[in-house]
Design an enzyme around this catalytic site. Structure first.
Site, PDB file in Angstrom:
ATOM      1  CE  LYS A 196      -4.324   1.324   2.266  1.00 36.78           C
ATOM      2  NZ  LYS A 196      -5.289   0.888   3.308  1.00 36.78           N
ATOM      3  CD  GLU A 219     -19.174  -3.049   8.896  1.00 32.65           C
ATOM      4  OE1 GLU A 219     -18.372  -2.210   8.448  1.00 32.65           O
ATOM      5  OE2 GLU A 219     -19.419  -4.140   8.324  1.00 32.65           O
ATOM      6  NE  ARG A 247     -21.817  -4.026   4.769  1.00 33.68           N
ATOM      7  CZ  ARG A 247     -20.691  -4.370   4.157  1.00 33.68           C
ATOM      8  NH1 ARG A 247     -19.551  -3.857   4.550  1.00 33.68           N
ATOM      9  NH2 ARG A 247     -20.697  -5.244   3.181  1.00 33.68           N
TER      10      ARG A 247
END
Length: 677
Positions: free
Chosen positions: A324, A410, A438
């Protein structure tokens, strides 16, 4: 052999005229690749890429040069607009390889998460749009079907792409269409349970043409956590297979006649070799063909493995190791998140361009959690791959054994919190408001039904703007208001945030919710008076003598309520401005206050439907039928990207618009009353 054909395909073509990229003539710009200066010619390779087909004319050397140009382009453009820089710097070679091997848009390419799609946008003809990335009317920061036929899915919430891919591939199979669906899964998306539900179904259909590219950078916002992360780390670091293959290659190449053919033959059996030397048990048990791990920044390796995956014509997982922030020294050395998402920065140093440091709601929440944690050993924190973005970094540093990052999960976060509460702890689950959507079922059936004391801290509530329709936190209050027993607060300033959090962690028999904006923390707005206490408390921010208008502005709109009152006062209308400490359930004090006024104006950073204003209207229809209720909020629609100010202006949720509409409504009704029969 496939690899021999690919090697031949990547040989340098016969030069056709001048190598403009090497010559470096024309206008140039500085590109900070690992601190070095680079020259981007006006006739660079990037300017010659009008679509994915153009990649197939390039040599390996040209593809490597193009990767460098793309990184320079990303750093230059995204540093001006802000956006997800680090993730996209890490997928340059992967995206080049995918578009080189597969035929988009015939072969759908889906990114999970969608913020990894910048390079895909560049290669599909949208480079010019980066001047207005994430701005009103400009290029979206996520895939967008309205932008290009190459964008099949607008997936900006994680862990959904594999389900999309399974459905698409199944549909193509039923229609008799030979298409391959490519899914780039990375930045922690595989930590979401929905991804594994999809993998479970994909594995039972061996004729589905799906290529799953795992972009394994070991991170989501921050280092990826959990058993899957450890498994991938094991694959990532197990060098036995590559060392053995390298040894065989070096030994056999010393045999001039038979060396290469024998090596090719052995390489053809690499799956069997890998199963012995570096077993890929998890993916094999699922029934998925696995290849890798490979260096995701080696363009030849990427193309070679993708070619093999394409020819398999069934579900294949290609495991690529990437970094990254690759190519930008400031990003690579940024320990927190490798410039996962940035504002405007200096493209050379990576330093923020704004010197002003403004306190945020997130900062205030993080500070309050630490203070509570020092006194309350039963208070614990949970987050879903967003430890620092939600402000829990300081809590984690102070109480490392009392904070749990569950990954992009979640649903699990909420039910785990219920379990912690049942065990005698008081968990605080900190997530972005948009992502709590969610976990609604878990809040309803696992927390509320069981009467567990779980606190939900919803960052980025209300209109967030630049991340577009999927990220506005405009659904939570209406949705959560359906949950029996739930208590919801939208504090107007830091003092009220601290007070609400202090009270929330004392509630042990029902879920409590705090919602707050991503905007700058406003100055303190003291009350001139208060009515009631605890859950029923209502603060009065302004009380005009003889007021017949009650303005209810709470959360980020408390200040707007005061501005509306000021404008109406200039027109000769006296107002009371109130802020309920807890907006759901309706405060008995607020209902009583409303009955004392003729006109009620509610202003909220949430849907009008099922918001506080509509709830109050329904209640007053029974108890005070003559009361006029004007509810201002967000309509039931998806909001286009733009700054918060631009979105609110279009919605008519500014003090100027609201005051004018209230005044027009009152004057209209007065004229109706005074007209002769």
């Amino acid at each position: 052999m496939v690899e021999k054909r690919i090697a031949s395909d990547l040989r340098e073509p016969v030069p056709q005229g001048r190598d403009e990229h090497a010559a470096g003539n024309g206008n140039t710009t500085r590109c900070p690749f690992l601190g070095r200066a680079s020259r981007l010619s006006a006739m660079s390779l990037l300017t010659k890429i009008g679509g994915p087909r153009d990649l197939r004319t390039l040599s390996r050397r040209q593809l490597t040069s193009l990767a460098s140009e793309i990184r320079g382009f990303l750093i230059n453009r995204v540093s001006r607009t802000g956006g997800h820089l680090g993730p996209n710097l890490g997928v340059v070679e992967l995206t080049l390889g995918i578009h080189r091997v597969f035929n988009s848009p015939h072969d759908p390419i889906i990114f999970d998460t969608g913020h990894q799609s910048y390079v895909h946008k560049i290669l599909t003809g949208r480079a010019e749009g980066f001047e207005h990335l994430r701005q009103r009317g400009g290029l979206s920061g996520y895939p967008s079907r309205s932008e290009s036929e190459h964008d099949w899915v607008e997936n900006s919430h994680a862990s959904t792409a594999l389900s999309w891919a399974e459905g698409l591939a199944k549909g193509f199979r039923l229609r008799g269409e030979e298409r391959t669906v490519v899914v780039v899964v990375g930045d922690g998306a595989l930590t979401g349970g929905m991804a594994w539900e999809a993998l479970n179904n994909i594995a039972t259909q061996p004729d589905l043409r799906i290529v799953i590219v795992v972009n394994d950078n070991g991170r989501s916002y921050t280092p990826t956590v959990g058993g899957l992360a450890k498994h991938l780390a094991g694959l990532r670091t197990d060098q036995r297979y590559e060392r053995t293959l390298s040894f065989i290659k070096n030994r056999l190449h010393r045999t001039p006649i038979l060396g290469r053919p024998i090596y090719d033959l052995l390489h053809g059996f690499k799956t069997g070799v890998k199963d012995v030397l570096a077993p890929q048990g998890m993916f094999s048990d699922l029934g998925l063909k696995y290849t890798g791990p490979i260096d995701g920044h080696d363009i030849r390796a990427v193309i070679g493995h993708l070619e093999q995956a394409r020819q398999f014509e069934g579900p294949v997982l290609v495991h690529a190791i990437t970094r990254k922030g690759k190519g930008f020294k400031a990003a690579e050395e940024h320990e927190k998140d490798q410039f996962h998402a940035i504002g405007r920065i200096d493209e050379i140093t990576g330093q923020p361009l704004s010197d002003a440091v403004q306190a945020t709601w997130t900062d205030a929440f993080g500070e309050a959690m630490v203070r509570i944690g020092e006194r309350r050993t039963d208070v614990v924190a949970i987050t879903a791959a967003m430890l620092h973005p939600t402000g829990l970094g300081r809590f984690a540093a102070a109480f490392p054994d009392r904070v749990f990052d569950v990954g992009i999960a979640e649903q699990h976060a909420v039910v785990s919190a219920a379990g912690l509460a049942r065990a005698g702890m008081h968990p605080v689950v900190a997530v972005y408001a948009t992502f709590l959507n969610r976990a609604f079922d878990q809040i309803l059936m696992d927390v509320a039904l069981h009467g567990e004391g779980v606190t939900l801290a919803l960052d980025r509530a209300g209109v967030t703007g630049t991340d577009g329709p999927s990220h506005n936190g405009m659904w939570d209050l209406s949705m959560l208001g359906l949950v029996p027993g739930i208590e919801i607060s939208a504090p107007r300033d830091q003092t009220r945030l601290v007070a609400a959090l202090e009270r929330a962690v004392t509630v042990q028999e029902a879920p409590t919710v705090l919602r707050y904006s991503k905007e700058r923390l406003p100055d303190e707005m003291p009350a001139v008076a208060s009515r009631g206490e605890g859950r029923d408390q209502v603060d009065l921010l302004r009380v005009d003598a003889g007021a017949n208008i009650l303005i209810i502005g709470y959360g980020q709109f408390a200040g707007t309520g005061l501005e509306v009152a000021e404008k109406l006062a200039a027109a000769g209308l006296a107002c009371t401005v109130a802020d309920p400490a807890w907006c759901i359930p309706l405060s008995t004090e607020l209902i009583g206050l409303a009955r004392e006024h003729e006109t009620i104006v509610s202003i909220e950073d949430n849907l009008v439907i099922a918001g506080l204003g509509e709830r109050l209207r329904a209640r007053l229809a029974e108890e005070a039928p003559g009361t006029r209720v004007l509810a201002f909020g967000i309509e039931q629609e998806f909001l286009a990207q733009g700054t918060r100010g631009e979105v609110l202006e279009e919605l008519g949720l500014t003090s100027r618009h609201i005051a004018r509409r209230v005044l027009e409504k009152i004057l209209q009704e007065r004229r109706t009353v005074t007209q002769p029969a």
